[in-house]
Write an enzyme that holds these catalytic residues in place. Structure first.
Site, PDB file in Angstrom:
ATOM      1  N   ASN A 164      14.743  75.105  74.579  1.00  0.00           N
ATOM      2  CA  ASN A 164      15.788  74.390  75.303  1.00  0.00           C
ATOM      3  C   ASN A 164      16.832  73.799  74.373  1.00  0.00           C
ATOM      4  O   ASN A 164      18.021  73.810  74.671  1.00  0.00           O
ATOM      5  CB  ASN A 164      15.166  73.292  76.169  1.00  0.00           C
ATOM      6  N   ASP A 165      16.380  73.267  73.251  1.00  0.00           N
ATOM      7  CA  ASP A 165      17.337  72.752  72.269  1.00  0.00           C
ATOM      8  C   ASP A 165      18.291  73.856  71.823  1.00  0.00           C
ATOM      9  O   ASP A 165      19.501  73.662  71.750  1.00  0.00           O
ATOM     10  CB  ASP A 165      16.595  72.198  71.044  1.00  0.00           C
ATOM     11  N   ILE A 166      17.738  75.006  71.507  1.00  0.00           N
ATOM     12  CA  ILE A 166      18.559  76.119  71.024  1.00  0.00           C
ATOM     13  C   ILE A 166      19.476  76.615  72.125  1.00  0.00           C
ATOM     14  O   ILE A 166      20.676  76.832  71.908  1.00  0.00           O
ATOM     15  CB  ILE A 166      17.652  77.248  70.504  1.00  0.00           C
TER      16      ILE A 166
END
Length: 392
Positions: A164-166
């Site tokens: 999700n961060d990426i």
């Protein structure tokens, strides 16, 4: 990238981010040709010194950026920051709401002083009841139901990367490119963009939400799901190997059965349709598993590849460093850490006119570009002042 010219040449990005989501956005923009200036406190980005699973965070997500150290508690460094932002097209940040206001970099102040600026804030949540909350990748995977779909209701499981961060950084890039395109069309003012980590994960599980809304059936987790195909499983091969095989079309079913000695299944009137075969999985899969055990993964891969059937050995991340496709020209690029050591990274998952991005990117030592950027700002201000004098 080979050839001449990067798509974002001439775009200046000032980045004040940490961890993964915001730095990912800046890293992708840098690979596309933007000049990305990472502003760090005197102690440096905290991820510079992470170990364990965080060892790769700083070098991986901060390649290709310049490093400038500013102490925003000091009035002169705040002034330098604003003079830098005056020269920038984009400002990236991922601080909690209100935190940058204390340093004179809140949204209202930025809009007043730098109306041209595209401001992209990577946050835990978009505007709403939860906007004040901090968030982590694992937090939003639990909140969104992704962990329950990856594991089970009894044992929810996060996916095996900072997905999700990426992906949030990627959505930041998409929004920034849209804002740059809008300015290209003649819009003078910038844009105020907010990217939500939770909403990013919600986007990933939308297929399950819509399934429930349309059918009334609660989606089953991946380990418990009903299979949509008669053969769509992991099998033990000869030796210690394991392989995933997906037989998903009528043609695949026929060629698979012929190749692996299952012609009797083709003649079975109870297995005429895909639905028939799915219902008969309890008797089909043990037959298939018994046959697959007779072959090693290399032999199976060769056979399945020739049949154009989807398959994959069960790899670990370290296995990809010797994979022939990953090692094709342009599959991996060599980058350099802040202390001069080479490391290898997969390229961006796209080709641009047959070329790839990211070769030779370096991770800047802390503050390596501070003096040079200060000089550039001073020179830019001198040019601006002289031009204003000539106009007067």
């Amino acid at each position: 990238m080979t050839g001449t010219g990067f798509p974002l040449e001439g775009v200046r990005v000032v980045e004040m981010t940490h961890m993964v989501m915001g730095p990912t956005c800046g890293m992708i923009l840098a690979q596309l040709g933007a000049e990305v200036i990472k502003v760090e406190p005197p102690s440096g980005d905290k991820t510079r010194s992470l170990g364990g699973m965080g060892t790769a965070f700083f070098p991986l997500f901060n390649r290709g950026k310049r490093s400038v150290v500013l102490d925003l508690a000091m009035p002169e460094d705040r002034d330098t920051m604003h003079r830098l932002l005056e020269t920038a097209d984009v400002f990236l940040e991922n601080f909690r709401d209100g935190q940058l206001d204390k340093q004179g970099l809140g949204p209202e102040e930025l809009r007043r002083l730098h109306p041209h600026l595209i401001v992209a804030g990577h946050k835990g949540f978009l505007s709403g009841p939860y906007e004040h909350r901090p968030a982590l990748d694992e937090v939003v995977q639990m909140m969104s139901g992704l962990a329950a779909m990856t594991g089970t209701k009894e044992k929810p499981q996060r996916v095996g990367s900072s997905a999700n961060d990426i992906m949030g950084g990627m959505f930041g890039v998409i929004a920034i490119l849209a804002a740059l395109y809008q300015k290209r069309g003649g819009k003078r003012d910038g844009a105020d963009i907010r990217i939500g980590l939770f909403e990013n994960c919600l986007f990933l599980v939308a297929q399950h939400m819509v399934e429930y809304e349309m059918t009334g059936n609660k989606p089953r987790s991946m380990p418990e799901r009903e299979h949509a195909w008669p053969i769509y499983d992991i099998f033990d091969a000869a030796g210690d190997g394991r392989i995933f095989i997906g037989v998903v079309t009528e043609g695949h079913w026929q060629s698979f059965c012929r190749e692996f000695g299952l012609a009797d299944l083709l003649d079975d009137p109870a297995l005429r349709t895909t639905t028939d075969r799915i219902l008969a999985r309890p008797r089909i899969i043990p037959r298939v598993a018994e046959i697959i055990r007779q072959w090693n993964v290399a032999e199976l891969s060769q056979k399945l590849d020739a049949l154009n059937i989807c398959f994959s050995p069960i790899n670990r991340p370290e296995d990809l460093l010797t994979d022939p496709h990953v090692l094709r020209p342009g599959g991996l690029v060599t980058n350099i850490t802040a202390d001069g050591k080479p490391f290898h990274v997969p390229t961006l998952p796209l080709e641009w006119n047959g070329s790839h991005f990211g070769e030779g990117l370096k991770v800047a030592p802390l503050g390596a570009d501070t003096s040079a950027v200060r000089a550039e700002i001073d020179n830019n201000n001198d040019i601006t002042s002289k031009a204003a004098g000539r106009r007067a």
